[in-house]
Design an enzyme around this catalytic site. Sequence first.
Site, short mmCIF file in Angstrom:
data_model
loop_
_atom_site.label_atom_id
_atom_site.label_comp_id
_atom_site.label_asym_id
_atom_site.label_seq_id
_atom_site.Cartn_x
_atom_site.Cartn_y
_atom_site.Cartn_z
N ASP A 261 0.83 -1.21 0.00
CA ASP A 261 0.00 0.00 0.00
C ASP A 261 0.87 1.25 0.00
O ASP A 261 0.61 2.21 0.73
CB ASP A 261 -0.94 -0.02 1.21
CG ASP A 261 -2.19 0.83 0.95
OD1 ASP A 261 -2.43 1.21 -0.21
OD2 ASP A 261 -2.91 1.11 1.92
N LYS A 263 1.96 4.61 -1.12
CA LYS A 263 1.40 5.81 -1.75
C LYS A 263 1.70 6.98 -0.83
O LYS A 263 2.03 6.76 0.35
CB LYS A 263 -0.10 5.66 -2.00
CG LYS A 263 -0.92 5.28 -0.80
CD LYS A 263 -2.34 4.98 -1.28
CE LYS A 263 -3.15 4.32 -0.19
NZ LYS A 263 -4.42 3.82 -0.66
N ASN A 266 0.67 7.15 2.84
CA ASN A 266 1.22 6.21 3.82
C ASN A 266 2.68 6.46 4.14
O ASN A 266 3.36 5.58 4.67
CB ASN A 266 1.04 4.77 3.31
CG ASN A 266 -0.42 4.37 3.30
OD1 ASN A 266 -1.23 5.01 3.97
ND2 ASN A 266 -0.76 3.34 2.56
N ASP A 279 2.23 2.96 8.28
CA ASP A 279 1.04 2.16 8.01
C ASP A 279 1.34 0.74 7.58
O ASP A 279 1.41 0.43 6.40
CB ASP A 279 0.14 2.81 6.97
CG ASP A 279 -1.18 2.05 6.90
OD1 ASP A 279 -1.40 1.18 7.75
OD2 ASP A 279 -1.96 2.32 6.00
N THR A 297 -9.66 4.43 -4.44
CA THR A 297 -8.92 4.76 -5.67
C THR A 297 -7.99 3.62 -6.07
O THR A 297 -7.30 3.05 -5.23
CB THR A 297 -8.11 6.07 -5.51
OG1 THR A 297 -7.45 6.32 -6.74
CG2 THR A 297 -7.07 5.96 -4.42
#
Length: 395
Positions: A261, A263, A266, A279, A297
Site C-alpha cells: 500500500d 502511496k 502512507n 502504516d 482509488t
Amino acid sequence: MASVTGLTHKFTSLDISKSNEPVAKLPTKFAAPNVPRPKVTSKPTVPVGYSKLGSKASSSSLKTQGTSKLIYDSAKTEKSKPPNPAHKRSESVDIGSYDGGLDSDTHEHVSSEDAPDLALDSSTLSTPTRTWSLHDFDVGRPLGKGKYGRVYMVRTKAPPRYILALKTLYKAELVKDCNERQLRREIEIQMHLRHPNVLRLYGYFHDSQRVFLMLEFAGQGELYRQLLKQGRFTPRRSASYAYQVADALSYLHSKSCIHRDIKPENILIGLNGELKIADFGWSVHAPGDRRKTLCGTPDYLPPEMVLRKEHGKFVDHWALGVLTYEFLHGSPPFEDKNRQNSMRKIARVEFKFPNTFEEDAKDLIGKLLRFEPEERLPLTEVMVHPWIVKYRNKN
Ligand code: AMP
C-alpha cells in the site's frame, strides 16, 4: 494510511540481526525506546525542524540545524549509555498543548476478555520491553486523527524524556471492523523492523478502551500534504525520495514483508526531511482527511491486482513507479475520474509521460511500470539508476 493494508510476512524470517541495514537497538531489552538525543539551540520552542528536504537519513542523533530545530533519525542509537544531558534538551522542547482528547470517555467498553487479541502491552509479545501506561507520558499537541483515534505528540516523564507520537486506537472500533487480530499480528511485525526510512514502533500498551502505539515522531508530517502544498516535487527531491523508498522496500522485502500500500498517504517525513514508510495495516484515515478521490482509488494498484491475479513483492516495485511519477507530475499516471477507466488503463499499462519529464526519469519509471511483475526493475538497480545517481551526486 488510507486503507487497511496487507503486509505479508513470515515471522521466522524477521531476524534483524542478519540485516545489513543500520539497526536501531533498544538500549536494553526492557528499556524505553531510542534516545532521540535532542539538541535545541537558542530559543527552544519549535519541536518540528524543517530542514533541507530529500536528503537520505544518515545519522540517528538529534542535531541542531538552525535555530530551535531538531533532527531525529532512528537508524543508530547509543546503546546502554547512562542518562545523558539529552533529557534536559528534550524537556525544553515544546510539545504543544494537550486538548484533553485522551480523557474523554465516549467509547463503548471492550475488555480484554471480550477481545483477547487486544490485551496488548509491550511485555506480551516476542520482544518484551517494559510495561508502559498513559501515566508515563506528558501529552502534548494532537498530531492528527485516524479512523481509530487520535495521535499525540508526547514525552516520557522519566529521563531521558523521549519524544514520541502516541497513537490511540479504540478497541470498540477495532472490534467493529474485526481488526483486532490483524492489529496484533502487524504490531509484532513492525516492532522488528529497523530502517531509517521505516517508521519505528517502539512499544504498545492498552487500557480498558484503547490500544496505544508508541511511534517514532515524524516531525514534518505527511508526505501527501507536502505534495498537495507544492503541487509537484523537483526532480532532485523526487529522485531522493524514490531512492529512500526503494531502500526501505528493499529492506522490507529482505524480511519477507510486502507493503502493498505504498502511496504518499502512507509515508511520513522525519525531522531531517527523510521519508518514513508508515502504516503497516492498522491505520485507516477518516474520510475527508484525505484527497476526495481516495476512497477506493485504484491509482496505485498494479495490473495483477486489478486483474485479480496472484501478486507478490513486485506490487511494491509498481507502486514505486507510480509514486515517482506522482512526485514529478503531481498526479499519478493512471488517474481517471472514472474508476473503471482507471482500472482499464492500469490493466493495459496505458499512460503518457509529460513533456517535462527527463529521459532518464522516463526510463526508470518505464522500467518499473511493466505489466509482467518479474520484469520490473529490481530495487537495488533502482537505487543505482542513472537518474537517481545524477541527483544524488549533486548533493
Ligand atoms: P493515522 O491514525 O496513522 O492515520 O494518523 C493520523 C494523523 O496523525 C496522520 O495523518 C499524521 O498527520 C499524524 N501522525 C500519525 N503518526 C504520526 C507520527 N508517527 N508522527 C507524526 N505525526 C503522525
